[in-house]
Scaffold this active site. Structure first.
Site, PDB file in Angstrom:
ATOM      1  N   SER A  77       0.892  -1.250  -0.078  1.00  0.00           N
ATOM      2  CA  SER A  77      -0.109  -0.014   0.010  1.00  0.00           C
ATOM      3  C   SER A  77       0.729   1.428   0.020  1.00  0.00           C
ATOM      4  CB  SER A  77      -0.992  -0.056   1.271  1.00  0.00           C
ATOM      5  OG  SER A  77      -1.747   1.065   1.255  1.00  0.00           O
ATOM      6  N   ASP A  78       0.439   2.535  -0.302  1.00  0.00           N
ATOM      7  CA  ASP A  78       1.081   3.682  -0.358  1.00  0.00           C
ATOM      8  C   ASP A  78       0.102   4.865  -0.656  1.00  0.00           C
ATOM      9  OD1 ASP A  78       3.887   4.777  -0.874  1.00  0.00           O
ATOM     10  OD2 ASP A  78       2.524   5.967  -2.116  1.00  0.00           O
ATOM     11  N   SER A  79       0.245   5.832   0.276  1.00  0.00           N
ATOM     12  CA  SER A  79      -0.575   6.939   0.125  1.00  0.00           C
ATOM     13  C   SER A  79       0.177   8.272  -0.135  1.00  0.00           C
ATOM     14  CB  SER A  79      -0.988   7.255   1.655  1.00  0.00           C
ATOM     15  OG  SER A  79      -1.633   6.086   1.975  1.00  0.00           O
TER      16      SER A  79
END
Length: 200
Positions: A77-79
């Site tokens: 995941s990445d934001s």
């Protein structure tokens, strides 16, 4: 309803681990073996949108772990915080954190989170969601007070705020998914996990 599928979380993010542990999901965290900063610089040069950067980084992180963890589901995941079409990244010190919060002060921004799943180095699922967040108008001394209150924890947050901790002190409103602001499109992931039936 059962969510017993075992998976590897390709992340060292405390926020993501907190979310998944609270639901008692069956996973272990494993730090990705890739240099995010190098890839970010490359993507920026290529003029990738914030949405695409978030998704591509999630893929890179998950795949770097999936190569090593055969026959296991690997989730990455990445934001990205997007302010007026430009991405802001994690601050490495308080000076940069203060600068980032000052940029966000009194404005709406988009918090974009992507999550992907790999199985034996093949992409089997992906999702990207965004939540609109507004930081209230802050004076310089209020930003300093906030950073002193948060301590080093604030450097772990892509927006220099942690909505699950002291973020509400400076957040005026959010429009969208709370968990997405924490860095993970949880509901989309749970729908996928319910269908994934390979057990440990």
């Amino acid at each position: 309803m059962s969510f017993n599928s075992y998976f590897i979380l390709a992340s060292a993010s405390k926020s993501r681990m907190f979310i998944l542990k609270k639901l008692k999901l069956n996973f272990k965290a494993y730090k990705p073996s890739c240099n995010e900063d190098d890839f970010k610089k490359e993507f920026i040069k290529k003029n990738f949108s914030s949405t695409k950067i978030s998704l591509e980084l999630a893929k890179i992180k998950a795949k770097s772990v999936s190569i090593k963890k055969r026959n296991l589901l690997v989730v990455g995941s990445d934001s990205i915080v997007d302010l007026n079409g430009k991405a802001l990244y994690k601050a490495k010190n308080f000076k940069k954190a203060a600068s980032n919060i000052k940029k966000l002060s009194g404005k709406h921004h988009r918090l974009i989170s992507s999550a992907v799943a790999y199985y034996n180095s093949k992409l089997v699922w992906s999702a990207t969601e965004e939540t609109v967040v507004k930081i209230r108008k802050l004076k310089s001394f209020e930003i300093s007070q906030y950073l002193n209150l948060c301590g080093l924890d604030v450097l772990n947050s892509v927006g220099c705020y942690q909505i699950e901790k002291k973020g509400p002190i400076i957040i005026e409103e959010i429009k969208g998914d709370f968990f997405n602001v924490m860095g993970f499109p949880l509901f989309s992931f749970l729908k996928f996990l319910k269908k994934f039936n390979i057990k440990k």
